[in-house]
Design a protein around this motif. Structure first.
Motif, PDB file in Angstrom:
ATOM      1  N   TRP A  13      34.906  47.926  38.996  1.00 34.04           N
ATOM      2  CA  TRP A  13      35.774  47.809  37.816  1.00 34.04           C
ATOM      3  C   TRP A  13      36.425  46.440  37.849  1.00 34.04           C
ATOM      4  N   MET A  14      36.295  45.688  36.751  1.00 28.42           N
ATOM      5  CA  MET A  14      36.812  44.321  36.724  1.00 28.42           C
ATOM      6  C   MET A  14      37.357  44.000  35.341  1.00 28.42           C
ATOM      7  N   ASP A  15      38.664  43.770  35.282  1.00 29.45           N
ATOM      8  CA  ASP A  15      39.328  43.389  34.028  1.00 29.45           C
ATOM      9  C   ASP A  15      39.009  44.346  32.879  1.00 29.45           C
ATOM     10  N   GLY A  16      39.058  45.630  33.176  1.00 30.92           N
ATOM     11  CA  GLY A  16      38.947  46.637  32.115  1.00 30.92           C
ATOM     12  C   GLY A  16      37.562  47.177  31.867  1.00 30.92           C
ATOM     13  N   ALA A  17      36.555  46.714  32.596  1.00 34.31           N
ATOM     14  CA  ALA A  17      35.190  47.195  32.365  1.00 34.31           C
ATOM     15  C   ALA A  17      34.472  47.366  33.695  1.00 34.31           C
ATOM     16  N   LEU A  18      33.498  48.266  33.711  1.00 39.45           N
ATOM     17  CA  LEU A  18      32.641  48.440  34.877  1.00 39.45           C
ATOM     18  C   LEU A  18      31.492  47.451  34.789  1.00 39.45           C
ATOM     19  N   VAL A  19      31.303  46.673  35.859  1.00 44.05           N
ATOM     20  CA  VAL A  19      30.221  45.691  35.877  1.00 44.05           C
ATOM     21  C   VAL A  19      29.313  45.972  37.065  1.00 44.05           C
ATOM     22  N   GLU A  20      28.113  45.459  37.008  1.00 41.62           N
ATOM     23  CA  GLU A  20      27.194  45.616  38.128  1.00 41.62           C
ATOM     24  C   GLU A  20      27.793  44.950  39.368  1.00 41.62           C
ATOM     25  N   ASP A  76      49.423  53.789  35.203  1.00 40.10           N
ATOM     26  CA  ASP A  76      48.432  54.741  34.695  1.00 40.10           C
ATOM     27  C   ASP A  76      47.077  54.071  34.498  1.00 40.10           C
ATOM     28  N   GLU A  77      47.083  52.835  34.014  1.00 41.87           N
ATOM     29  CA  GLU A  77      45.817  52.128  33.822  1.00 41.87           C
ATOM     30  C   GLU A  77      45.157  51.794  35.156  1.00 41.87           C
ATOM     31  N   GLN A  83      39.836  55.647  39.465  1.00 40.28           N
ATOM     32  CA  GLN A  83      39.007  56.840  39.255  1.00 40.28           C
ATOM     33  C   GLN A  83      37.670  56.473  38.620  1.00 40.28           C
ATOM     34  N   ALA A  84      37.705  55.517  37.693  1.00 41.88           N
ATOM     35  CA  ALA A  84      36.463  55.088  37.036  1.00 41.88           C
ATOM     36  C   ALA A  84      35.497  54.475  38.056  1.00 41.88           C
ATOM     37  N   ALA A  85      36.020  53.697  38.988  1.00 42.95           N
ATOM     38  CA  ALA A  85      35.163  53.088  40.005  1.00 42.95           C
ATOM     39  C   ALA A  85      34.564  54.153  40.916  1.00 42.95           C
ATOM     40  N   LEU A  86      35.367  55.128  41.310  1.00 44.43           N
ATOM     41  CA  LEU A  86      34.846  56.213  42.143  1.00 44.43           C
ATOM     42  C   LEU A  86      33.757  56.999  41.419  1.00 44.43           C
TER      43      LEU A  86
END
Length: 289
Positions: A13-20, A76-77, A83-86
């Motif tokens: 997760w980087m600056d609000g988005a999931l990247v490869e 919260d963010e 959680q998104a990264a997990l």
């Protein structure tokens, strides 16, 4: 997941988005790379739940403020990002690294107030930080570098720059066959290991250095609470090096270290006794509730 940390499958997760994973990069003129304008958190997820997660997120924001920048995300963010990264990596037991830093921008000198602040979260599987020391007891060197005065550095920030002397101390320790190094503070009092807090036992009481020149770890605070709940006296005080011979047991605490017994510091030896063994087992149960 294995291999070099820049060459793995997965998402960050980087600056609000999931990247490869392999695409999570920064520019060579990123301010943090040159001037250490970076803060981070190390956390562990057990059975799908990050232990003391919000407390870590709160400390990340506080650390940023201590080194003079505001992280552009709410607690919260940050919680949602972790959680998104997990979830993206399919992990329920993992190490979680949240990091924030001043990036490249209009400034490229010591001052950097016009540069944007970035944040990322990476997660990966990670076992015992000290390997088999969890059962045998870690062997520690005594570092030549000392923790600086709070008048010289923000000791309660989990800031990247404060770990430079820790890296050098741990490298020197490993070269001697040790797992880690114990550091003194600027006054000569016992402080901590390179990335973990330290505790000692004498006559059934627990002694631990006052965290007035180093980070008061979240795991440290948790363990002190556990001990006091068991009716064990915990004394926070300045501890002199010459006291090492009088202590019976010793252990380290930290998110990575969890509760790790210490068998030796320099020439001083300690028993891997019942108290630390029981405490390590109880901590393991606590984090997996």
């Amino acid at each position: 997941m294995a291999g070099a940390y820049d060459d793995r499958d997965g998402k960050i997760w980087m600056d609000g988005a999931l990247v490869e994973w392999r695409d999570a990069k920064v520019h060579i003129l990123t301010h943090a790379l040159h001037y250490a304008s970076s803060v981070f958190e190390g956390e562990r997820c057990y059975n799908g739940k990050i232990f003391k997660s919000r407390q870590h997120s709160e400390r990340l924001l506080a650390s940023g403020k201590m080194i003079d920048f505001d992280i552009p995300y709410t607690i919260d963010e940050i919680e949602a990002a972790k959680q998104a990264a997990l979830d993206a990596n399919g992990l329920t037991d993992a190490y979680v690294r949240a990091v924030a830093w001043r990036g490249a921008g209009e400034d490229m000198g010591v001052a950097s107030s016009r540069n944007p602040v970035h944040m990322a979260v990476a997660v990966w599987e990670w076992g015992n930080y000290y390997g088999d020391a969890k059962t045998k007891g870690a062997k520690l060197d005594i570092a030549k570098w000392k923790r600086p005065s709070p008048e010289c550095a923000p000791s309660q920030a989990k800031a990247a720059g404060l770990y430079m002397i820790a890296t050098m101390s741990k490298h020197a320790a490993e070269a001697k066959g040790c797992s880690d190094a114990m550091m003194y503070d600027y006054r000569g009092y016992i402080a901590e290991a390179t990335g973990a807090n330290i505790f000692f036992v004498k006559n059934g009481e627990v002694h631990t250095p006052t965290p007035d020149a180093f980070l008061n770890g979240i795991t440290r605070q948790t363990v002190i609470g556990m001990l006091r709940d068991k009716g064990i006296t915990v004394i926070e005080r300045h501890i002199m090096p010459e006291e090492l011979d009088g202590f019976e047991q010793c252990w380290l605490t930290g998110t990575a270290a969890e509760v790790t017994p210490v068998g030796q510091i320099g020439d001083h030896k300690f028993e891997v006794g019942t108290l630390v063994k029981d405490l390590a087992a109880e901590y393991e149960k606590l984090v997996r509730v």
